[in-house]
Design an enzyme around this catalytic site. Structure first.
Site, PDB file in Angstrom:
ATOM      1  N   HIS A  22       0.863  -1.193   0.000  1.00 30.93           N
ATOM      2  CA  HIS A  22       0.000   0.000   0.000  1.00 30.93           C
ATOM      3  C   HIS A  22       0.893   1.234   0.000  1.00 30.93           C
ATOM      4  O   HIS A  22       1.287   1.740   1.044  1.00 30.93           O
ATOM      5  CB  HIS A  22      -0.914  -0.039   1.235  1.00 30.93           C
ATOM      6  CG  HIS A  22      -1.941   1.061   1.288  1.00 30.93           C
ATOM      7  ND1 HIS A  22      -3.114   0.935   2.007  1.00 30.93           N
ATOM      8  CD2 HIS A  22      -1.968   2.303   0.737  1.00 30.93           C
ATOM      9  CE1 HIS A  22      -3.811   2.056   1.893  1.00 30.93           C
ATOM     10  NE2 HIS A  22      -3.135   2.896   1.130  1.00 30.93           N
ATOM     11  N   HIS A  24       1.092   4.845  -2.427  1.00 28.94           N
ATOM     12  CA  HIS A  24       0.672   5.676  -3.566  1.00 28.94           C
ATOM     13  C   HIS A  24       1.937   6.330  -4.088  1.00 28.94           C
ATOM     14  O   HIS A  24       2.583   7.105  -3.359  1.00 28.94           O
ATOM     15  CB  HIS A  24      -0.318   6.740  -3.126  1.00 28.94           C
ATOM     16  CG  HIS A  24      -1.551   6.179  -2.489  1.00 28.94           C
ATOM     17  ND1 HIS A  24      -2.733   6.007  -3.172  1.00 28.94           N
ATOM     18  CD2 HIS A  24      -1.775   5.718  -1.227  1.00 28.94           C
ATOM     19  CE1 HIS A  24      -3.633   5.486  -2.357  1.00 28.94           C
ATOM     20  NE2 HIS A  24      -3.081   5.300  -1.167  1.00 28.94           N
ATOM     21  N   HIS A 205      -9.713   1.092  -1.034  1.00 29.03           N
ATOM     22  CA  HIS A 205      -9.648   1.718   0.285  1.00 29.03           C
ATOM     23  C   HIS A 205     -11.054   1.632   0.888  1.00 29.03           C
ATOM     24  O   HIS A 205     -12.038   2.011   0.230  1.00 29.03           O
ATOM     25  CB  HIS A 205      -9.262   3.186   0.172  1.00 29.03           C
ATOM     26  CG  HIS A 205      -7.807   3.431  -0.104  1.00 29.03           C
ATOM     27  ND1 HIS A 205      -7.133   2.837  -1.124  1.00 29.03           N
ATOM     28  CD2 HIS A 205      -6.902   4.214   0.544  1.00 29.03           C
ATOM     29  CE1 HIS A 205      -5.865   3.255  -1.115  1.00 29.03           C
ATOM     30  NE2 HIS A 205      -5.696   4.088  -0.104  1.00 29.03           N
ATOM     31  N   GLU A 208     -11.172   3.319   6.225  1.00 29.46           N
ATOM     32  CA  GLU A 208     -10.098   4.212   6.690  1.00 29.46           C
ATOM     33  C   GLU A 208     -10.773   5.297   7.531  1.00 29.46           C
ATOM     34  O   GLU A 208     -10.586   5.346   8.747  1.00 29.46           O
ATOM     35  CB  GLU A 208      -9.351   4.823   5.498  1.00 29.46           C
ATOM     36  CG  GLU A 208      -8.246   5.804   5.896  1.00 29.46           C
ATOM     37  CD  GLU A 208      -7.607   6.514   4.686  1.00 29.46           C
ATOM     38  OE1 GLU A 208      -8.190   6.479   3.581  1.00 29.46           O
ATOM     39  OE2 GLU A 208      -6.528   7.120   4.865  1.00 29.46           O
ATOM     40  N   ASP A 286       1.722   4.002   2.770  1.00 31.39           N
ATOM     41  CA  ASP A 286       0.656   4.842   2.207  1.00 31.39           C
ATOM     42  C   ASP A 286       1.234   5.999   1.385  1.00 31.39           C
ATOM     43  O   ASP A 286       1.334   5.876   0.162  1.00 31.39           O
ATOM     44  CB  ASP A 286      -0.275   5.351   3.322  1.00 31.39           C
ATOM     45  CG  ASP A 286      -1.685   5.679   2.839  1.00 31.39           C
ATOM     46  OD1 ASP A 286      -1.991   5.393   1.678  1.00 31.39           O
ATOM     47  OD2 ASP A 286      -2.480   6.210   3.643  1.00 31.39           O
ATOM     48  N   ASP A 287       1.555   7.108   2.047  1.00 31.92           N
ATOM     49  CA  ASP A 287       2.112   8.291   1.370  1.00 31.92           C
ATOM     50  C   ASP A 287       3.326   8.748   2.176  1.00 31.92           C
ATOM     51  O   ASP A 287       3.262   9.741   2.922  1.00 31.92           O
ATOM     52  CB  ASP A 287       1.049   9.395   1.323  1.00 31.92           C
ATOM     53  CG  ASP A 287      -0.187   8.944   0.569  1.00 31.92           C
ATOM     54  OD1 ASP A 287      -0.140   8.903  -0.675  1.00 31.92           O
ATOM     55  OD2 ASP A 287      -1.177   8.592   1.233  1.00 31.92           O
TER      56      ASP A 287
HETATM   57  N1  ADE Z   1      -4.741   8.730  -1.814  1.00 31.01           N
HETATM   58  C1  ADE Z   1      -3.502   8.808  -1.339  1.00 31.01           C
HETATM   59  N2  ADE Z   1      -3.484   8.454  -0.050  1.00 31.01           N
HETATM   60  C2  ADE Z   1      -4.748   8.122   0.296  1.00 31.01           C
HETATM   61  C3  ADE Z   1      -5.351   7.669   1.493  1.00 31.01           C
HETATM   62  N3  ADE Z   1      -4.675   7.479   2.607  1.00 31.01           N
HETATM   63  N4  ADE Z   1      -6.684   7.446   1.471  1.00 31.01           N
HETATM   64  C4  ADE Z   1      -7.389   7.658   0.357  1.00 31.01           C
HETATM   65  N5  ADE Z   1      -6.857   8.075  -0.775  1.00 31.01           N
HETATM   66  C5  ADE Z   1      -5.547   8.316  -0.818  1.00 31.01           C
HETATM   67 ZN    ZN Z   2      -3.824   4.730   0.628  1.00 31.44          ZN
END
Ligand code: ADE
Ligand code: ZN
Length: 358
Positions: A22, A24, A205, A208, A286-287
């Site tokens: 996971h 992005h 997703h 969350e 994630d990011d």
């Molecule tokens: N796009 C990038 N990160 C995300 C996240 N944590 N939740 C939903 N969309 C995303």
């Molecule tokens: Zn994500």
């Protein structure tokens, strides 16, 4: 470091061969690279300096992050930009002993600025092909932006059809991301049915920020193979039991959840509760450029806050391979490498982690 967690376990986790499921790729754009690409492409940013941009990374929820994340992605224009972004992530992944990664990208973020999907995929794939020569295998998952319409997702899917052929070794699935609340999985039933008919892997997703009902919809309507995040499943014991029984994995992103205020702090994270109930949880970034760390930083924070033990950390790393979209033969080989490392003196990968103290 919390004294009840041995430093050696954090080191052992850092050095372990692992999969990341996971991430992005647009969320791996560090502020320095955002500014370099902005300058290269003549894109004007709303921030005067790297410091000013970084100072804006104080998020109150998912939407407050997404607004900045999409602004950051606006510097990506050429195939070389997508190559450079991905190559930078590859360095961080290799440093964390990631041996397999399954990467999300958001084509609609780029097509709406006139960048063709083919340009996006070509740049990412070229960097991943180079990474393969260095021991990092990978897959690519095309995500639909759920704040846009299903018609837009269907058009994106149709535009990407030739790429699913051309890059069939890499581009193996579709996902669903962006603003969750008010955009349930049911909104995307038709486009996921089309992807399923093509034999693509499916993820979304769900849970969350959204309620457990969104996780049910992802499972029952979209028929996903994995759930991204899914942490709010803990509110519904029947759902937790179902996830455990079916071994549908959750790709959990602990630092993300704290940064986006899903949990007040890491000690409140429900990853261990889910693990205790038999859910196949994994740890991911994630990011990472926005949330304070790459995958090993997520392991470190989780191990320390939740006081995970050796067997629990092994299970989480193993889950990363169990839940990955590799072939059974590849999976067996990856797990054998993990087992040799974990149970055999862990000299082989020999990674380090910067933040571990006493
Ligand atoms: N796009 C990038 N990160 C995300 C996240 N944590 N939740 C939903 N969309 C995303
Ligand atoms: Zn994500």
């Amino acid at each position: 470091m919390n004294s009840s967690v041995p430093a050696s376990l954090v080191q052992k986790a850092a050095g372990a061969p692992k999969a990341e499921l996971h991430i992005h790729i647009e969320g791996s754009l560090e502020p320095e690279l955002i500014f370099r690409l902005a300058q290269r492409n003549g894109v004007k940013l709303a921030y005067d300096s790297i410091e000013a941009l970084r100072a804006a990374y104080a998020f109150t929820n998912l939407q407050s992050f997404l607004d900045i994340y999409y602004a950051g992605a606006s510097v990506l224009l050429t195939e070389q930009d997508f190559y450079d972004m991905t190559a930078a992530y590859v360095e961080r992944a290799l440093a964390d002993n990631v041996v397999h990664t399954e990467i999300f990208f958001d084509p609609q973020t780029h097509t709406e600025r006139g960048v063709p999907i083919a340009t996006v995929v070509a740049g990412i794939d070229r960097a991943l092909a180079d990474a393969e020569k260095r021991g990092l295998s990978s897959k690519l998952i095309l995500c639909f932006l759920r704040h846009l319409s299903e018609e837009d997702a269907l058009a994106t899917f149709d535009a990407a059809l030739p790429l699913f052929e051309q890059y069939r070794h890499r581009l193996i699935g579709v996902g669903l991301d962006s603003s969750e609340r008010g955009h349930p999985p049911s909104k995307f039933e038709r486009v996921f049915a089309k992807a399923r008919a093509k034999g693509l892997k499916l993820v979304a997703h769900a849970g969350e920020e959204g309620p457990p009902s969104y996780v049910y919809e992802a499972l029952d309507l979209l028929k996903v193979d994995r759930v991204d995040h899914g942490v709010r499943s803990i509110e519904d014991p029947a759902l937790v039991a179902r996830l455990a029984d079916t071994r549908i994995a959750l790709t959990v992103c602990p630092l993300s959840n704290v940064k986006l205020c899903v949990f007040d702090d890491m000690t409140k994270h429900t990853l261990k509760d889910l693990l205790d109930r038999g859910v196949a949880v994994t740890v991911n970034s994630d990011d990472p450029a926005y949330f304070g760390g790459y995958v090993n930083d997520n392991y470190l924070a989780t191990i320390e806050a939740l006081k995970l033990d050796d067997a629990e950390v092994y299970t989480i790393v193993r889950n990363s391979f169990e839940a990955s979209f590799v072939t059974p033969e590849e999976r067996a080989a990856l797990i054998a490498t993990l087992d040799a490392y974990w149970h055999g003196g862990h000299g082989e990968h020999g990674g380090s982690v910067g933040a571990s103290g006493s």
